[in-house]
Scaffold this active site. Structure first.
Site, PDB file in Angstrom:
ATOM      1  N   GLU A 101      23.793   3.186   2.948  1.00 23.45           N
ATOM      2  CA  GLU A 101      23.264   4.466   2.469  1.00 23.45           C
ATOM      3  C   GLU A 101      24.335   5.547   2.448  1.00 23.45           C
ATOM      4  O   GLU A 101      24.974   5.812   3.473  1.00 23.45           O
ATOM      5  CB  GLU A 101      22.096   4.898   3.381  1.00 23.45           C
ATOM      6  CG  GLU A 101      21.353   6.098   2.829  1.00 23.45           C
ATOM      7  CD  GLU A 101      20.142   6.491   3.683  1.00 23.45           C
ATOM      8  OE1 GLU A 101      19.670   5.664   4.484  1.00 23.45           O
ATOM      9  OE2 GLU A 101      19.694   7.636   3.542  1.00 23.45           O
ATOM     10  N   LYS A 160      13.347   8.021  11.478  1.00 26.48           N
ATOM     11  CA  LYS A 160      14.160   7.141  10.621  1.00 26.48           C
ATOM     12  C   LYS A 160      15.558   7.724  10.465  1.00 26.48           C
ATOM     13  O   LYS A 160      16.556   7.007  10.502  1.00 26.48           O
ATOM     14  CB  LYS A 160      13.486   6.973   9.251  1.00 26.48           C
ATOM     15  CG  LYS A 160      14.123   5.924   8.335  1.00 26.48           C
ATOM     16  CD  LYS A 160      15.258   6.463   7.476  1.00 26.48           C
ATOM     17  CE  LYS A 160      15.809   5.398   6.537  1.00 26.48           C
ATOM     18  NZ  LYS A 160      16.981   5.883   5.772  1.00 26.48           N
ATOM     19  N   ASP A 166      21.762  -6.289  17.925  1.00 25.78           N
ATOM     20  CA  ASP A 166      20.432  -6.629  17.418  1.00 25.78           C
ATOM     21  C   ASP A 166      19.729  -5.331  17.002  1.00 25.78           C
ATOM     22  O   ASP A 166      19.196  -4.599  17.840  1.00 25.78           O
ATOM     23  CB  ASP A 166      19.656  -7.358  18.522  1.00 25.78           C
ATOM     24  CG  ASP A 166      18.302  -7.850  18.048  1.00 25.78           C
ATOM     25  OD1 ASP A 166      17.753  -7.269  17.101  1.00 25.78           O
ATOM     26  OD2 ASP A 166      17.793  -8.812  18.650  1.00 25.78           O
ATOM     27  N   HIS A 173      23.288  14.368  -0.845  1.00 24.68           N
ATOM     28  CA  HIS A 173      22.926  12.971  -0.993  1.00 24.68           C
ATOM     29  C   HIS A 173      23.182  12.490  -2.414  1.00 24.68           C
ATOM     30  O   HIS A 173      23.764  11.447  -2.643  1.00 24.68           O
ATOM     31  CB  HIS A 173      21.440  12.853  -0.671  1.00 24.68           C
ATOM     32  CG  HIS A 173      21.034  11.548  -0.132  1.00 24.68           C
ATOM     33  ND1 HIS A 173      20.645  10.514  -0.933  1.00 24.68           N
ATOM     34  CD2 HIS A 173      20.964  11.080   1.127  1.00 24.68           C
ATOM     35  CE1 HIS A 173      20.344   9.484  -0.188  1.00 24.68           C
ATOM     36  NE2 HIS A 173      20.530   9.783   1.072  1.00 24.68           N
TER      37      HIS A 173
HETATM   38  P1  NAD Z   1      24.193 -13.803  25.751  1.00 24.23           P
HETATM   39  O1  NAD Z   1      23.310 -14.727  26.496  1.00 24.23           O
HETATM   40  O2  NAD Z   1      25.018 -14.355  24.647  1.00 24.23           O
HETATM   41  O3  NAD Z   1      25.176 -13.044  26.740  1.00 24.23           O
HETATM   42  C1  NAD Z   1      24.800 -12.590  27.991  1.00 24.23           C
HETATM   43  C2  NAD Z   1      25.450 -13.441  29.049  1.00 24.23           C
HETATM   44  O4  NAD Z   1      26.836 -13.173  29.122  1.00 24.23           O
HETATM   45  C3  NAD Z   1      24.906 -13.143  30.418  1.00 24.23           C
HETATM   46  O5  NAD Z   1      23.716 -13.853  30.652  1.00 24.23           O
HETATM   47  C4  NAD Z   1      26.057 -13.558  31.309  1.00 24.23           C
HETATM   48  O6  NAD Z   1      25.936 -14.918  31.672  1.00 24.23           O
HETATM   49  C5  NAD Z   1      27.311 -13.414  30.439  1.00 24.23           C
HETATM   50  N1  NAD Z   1      28.165 -12.285  30.869  1.00 24.23           N
HETATM   51  C6  NAD Z   1      29.469 -12.341  31.158  1.00 24.23           C
HETATM   52  N2  NAD Z   1      29.954 -11.161  31.545  1.00 24.23           N
HETATM   53  C7  NAD Z   1      28.926 -10.281  31.485  1.00 24.23           C
HETATM   54  C8  NAD Z   1      28.802  -8.877  31.723  1.00 24.23           C
HETATM   55  N3  NAD Z   1      29.838  -8.095  32.116  1.00 24.23           N
HETATM   56  N4  NAD Z   1      27.588  -8.296  31.512  1.00 24.23           N
HETATM   57  C9  NAD Z   1      26.544  -9.032  31.108  1.00 24.23           C
HETATM   58  N5  NAD Z   1      26.610 -10.359  30.872  1.00 24.23           N
HETATM   59  C10 NAD Z   1      27.790 -11.000  31.052  1.00 24.23           C
HETATM   60  O7  NAD Z   1      23.396 -12.598  25.088  1.00 24.23           O
HETATM   61  P2  NAD Z   1      22.217 -11.651  25.557  1.00 24.23           P
HETATM   62  O8  NAD Z   1      22.716 -10.258  25.510  1.00 24.23           O
HETATM   63  O9  NAD Z   1      21.548 -12.128  26.801  1.00 24.23           O
HETATM   64  O10 NAD Z   1      21.173 -11.843  24.352  1.00 24.23           O
HETATM   65  C11 NAD Z   1      21.351 -11.166  23.141  1.00 24.23           C
HETATM   66  C12 NAD Z   1      20.861 -11.999  21.980  1.00 24.23           C
HETATM   67  O11 NAD Z   1      19.490 -12.367  22.160  1.00 24.23           O
HETATM   68  C13 NAD Z   1      20.933 -11.234  20.704  1.00 24.23           C
HETATM   69  O12 NAD Z   1      21.615 -12.008  19.755  1.00 24.23           O
HETATM   70  C14 NAD Z   1      19.464 -11.073  20.318  1.00 24.23           C
HETATM   71  O13 NAD Z   1      19.322 -11.023  18.927  1.00 24.23           O
HETATM   72  C15 NAD Z   1      18.827 -12.282  20.900  1.00 24.23           C
HETATM   73  N6  NAD Z   1      17.372 -12.275  21.149  1.00 24.23           N
HETATM   74  C16 NAD Z   1      16.627 -11.128  21.128  1.00 24.23           C
HETATM   75  C17 NAD Z   1      15.269 -11.179  21.409  1.00 24.23           C
HETATM   76  C18 NAD Z   1      14.495  -9.887  21.444  1.00 24.23           C
HETATM   77  O14 NAD Z   1      15.077  -8.825  21.393  1.00 24.23           O
HETATM   78  N7  NAD Z   1      13.166  -9.910  21.528  1.00 24.23           N
HETATM   79  C19 NAD Z   1      14.667 -12.392  21.703  1.00 24.23           C
HETATM   80  C20 NAD Z   1      15.450 -13.535  21.723  1.00 24.23           C
HETATM   81  C21 NAD Z   1      16.815 -13.479  21.459  1.00 24.23           C
END
Ligand code: NAD
Length: 409
Positions: free
Chosen positions: A71, A249, A265, A362
């Site tokens: 946009e 929005k 996400d 815009h």
């Molecule tokens: P991830 O599991 O890839 O990464 C998180 C992991 O990284 C942690 O569990 C940990 O083991 C590791 N890690 C290492 N250093 C860390 C630090 N300093 N801080 C935190 N973690 C560290 O990703 P995530 O963030 O758990 O999940 C995000 C994904 O889940 C996105 O792609 C999202 O789209 C998806 N998702 C979203 C939903 C929802 O929002 N409802 C549902 C399912 C999946």
């Protein structure tokens, strides 16, 4: 199917030319094979313009803020609002510890209150089971911290909903939390005799709030009348969900653009923001007031579940570069930046709406897209834009006419 087979089938199905398939194959810095590992049935990668918002001073630190979106005028508007904010002190922003809520739904309970008490009695065991799942997160200083247990009455009878509160540190946290919820579910069934169905993160991340505030000099905004107009615009957003949806929005224009640049996400952020806005009847995520000297002060508060690692954040090469440009060292800092961008975006939109109308700025930018869509290339684009803006007629048919004249002459 392999990537090649998919491309062949889609080409045949949609009657694509070789050139069009070439466009799909041209995935830029996101390697096609990497894209193929990120999601399913990949046939290419789409590109968005990546801009950089300027002038942002947040908690005394200067930022260049990458924003990806289609946009026009959003990046310019954010930069302009940030310029006005820095005439005072920039943005003051803060964010809570990155605690997400995981939900475990327990059904078919004879005595939901007794089940609730049983779960709370065994809190230590449940948290321990959760933390066993993610030693990496625990080592990084995060992990399951606490439990809340709610008894809800639903159409299908009472249910217990366990909230697992997990400090996800620098991640968005969904995978981490979902894994923990699934792991504690059998223990919760054992303790309560109930049946667990859902085990998943809540996107209404009310423990992970981010906020920002800034003051904008009335002279920079265009005078007292503009301040007065913005206060009236805010009052309308409070009173009317039809206006409020657009008010919010505009805020998300900025936040989502930063999220996209960093491959976060965006759906999670949108869901969280609007669910939070609706908690007590749908309302604006920002508030505005006049200061004693007549300047305008704004505040924003919303849940922001954004990460600087995990998910696609650490995978997408452009996201990695954008993170470096942004220079944030924690998910909390990212949330603070996003809150500031949301506030800036709202100010810019309200100012334009009450001052000159949103279309002036815009449409000038939009005119470029119209000119390109009409077939203008190179220096023709600016010529067509200038004519359309002068004539106050920004339409594709007019762009084609002007182009024909230019080419004819
Ligand atoms: P991830 O599991 O890839 O990464 C998180 C992991 O990284 C942690 O569990 C940990 O083991 C590791 N890690 C290492 N250093 C860390 C630090 N300093 N801080 C935190 N973690 C560290 O990703 P995530 O963030 O758990 O999940 C995000 C994904 O889940 C996105 O792609 C999202 O789209 C998806 N998702 C979203 C939903 C929802 O929002 N409802 C549902 C399912 C999946």
């Amino acid at each position: 199917m392999s990537l090649e087979e998919r491309l062949r089938v889609v080409k045949e199905f949609a009657g694509l030319t070789d050139e069009e398939v070439g466009i799909l194959r041209n995935t830029g810095s996101l390697d096609l094979e990497l894209a193929d590992r990120m999601i399913e049935n990949v046939i290419g990668a789409t590109h968005l313009p990546l801009g950089v918002a300027t002038n942002f001073l947040i908690n005394g630190k200067d930022y260049l803020i990458p924003m990806a979106l289609e946009e026009p005028s959003v990046v310019a508007a954010a930069s302009n609002a940030a310029r006005m904010a820095r005439m005072r002190y920039g943005f003051r922003a803060s964010a809570d510890e990155p605690v997400m809520i995981g939900q475990v739904q327990v059904c078919k309970l004879r005595d939901p209150q007794a089940a609730r008490e049983r779960i709370l009695e065994e809190k230590g065991r449940i948290l321990e089971r959760a933390n066993e799942q993610d030693p990496v997160l625990v080592k990084a200083g995060g992990g399951a911290r606490d439990l809340e247990v709610r008894v809800l009455s639903t159409r299908l009878g009472p249910m217990v909903v366990v909230h697992l509160l997990v400090d996800v540190r620098d991640a968005m946290g969904a995978n981490a939390v979902n894994t923990m919820c699934e792991a504690v579910a059998p223990l919760i069934e054992e303790l309560t005799g109930g049946k667990v169905y859902l085990r998943i993160i809540s996107n209404l991340a009310t423990h992970r709030m981010a906020r920002a505030e800034a003051s904008f000099p009335k002279e920079a905004l265009g005078g007292e009348e503009v301040v007065e107009g913005i206060l009236h615009a805010h009052a309308l957003a409070e009173a009317d969900p039809y206006r409020c949806a657009t008010h919010n929005k505009g805020i998300m224009n900025g936040i989502i653009a930063v999220a996209l640049a960093l491959s976060n996400d965006t759906r999670a952020l949108e869901a969280g923001a609007h669910a939070y806005a609706a908690l007590e009847g749908y309302g604006p995520l920002t508030s505005w007031e006049r200061e004693e000297n007549g300047d305008l002060r704004g505040r924003i508060e919303l849940p922001i579940a954004a990460g600087i690692l995990g998910g696609a954040v650490s995978v997408h090469p452009v996201a990695r570069v954008c993170r470096k440009i942004l220079g944030v060292s924690s998910a909390r800092e990212l949330a603070e930046v996003m809150a500031a961008v949301g506030l800036a975006q709202n100010l810019a939109a309200l100012r334009a709406l009450v001052a000159e109308g949103i279309q002036r700025g815009h449409m000038r930018l939009h005119a470029r897209n119209v000119a390109i869509a009409a077939g203008a290339r190179g220096d023709q684009v600016e010529k067509v834009v200038r004519r359309m803006v002068e004539e106050r007629c920004i339409r594709i048919d007019r762009a084609r006419e002007i182009l024909a004249e230019l080419e004819g002459g």
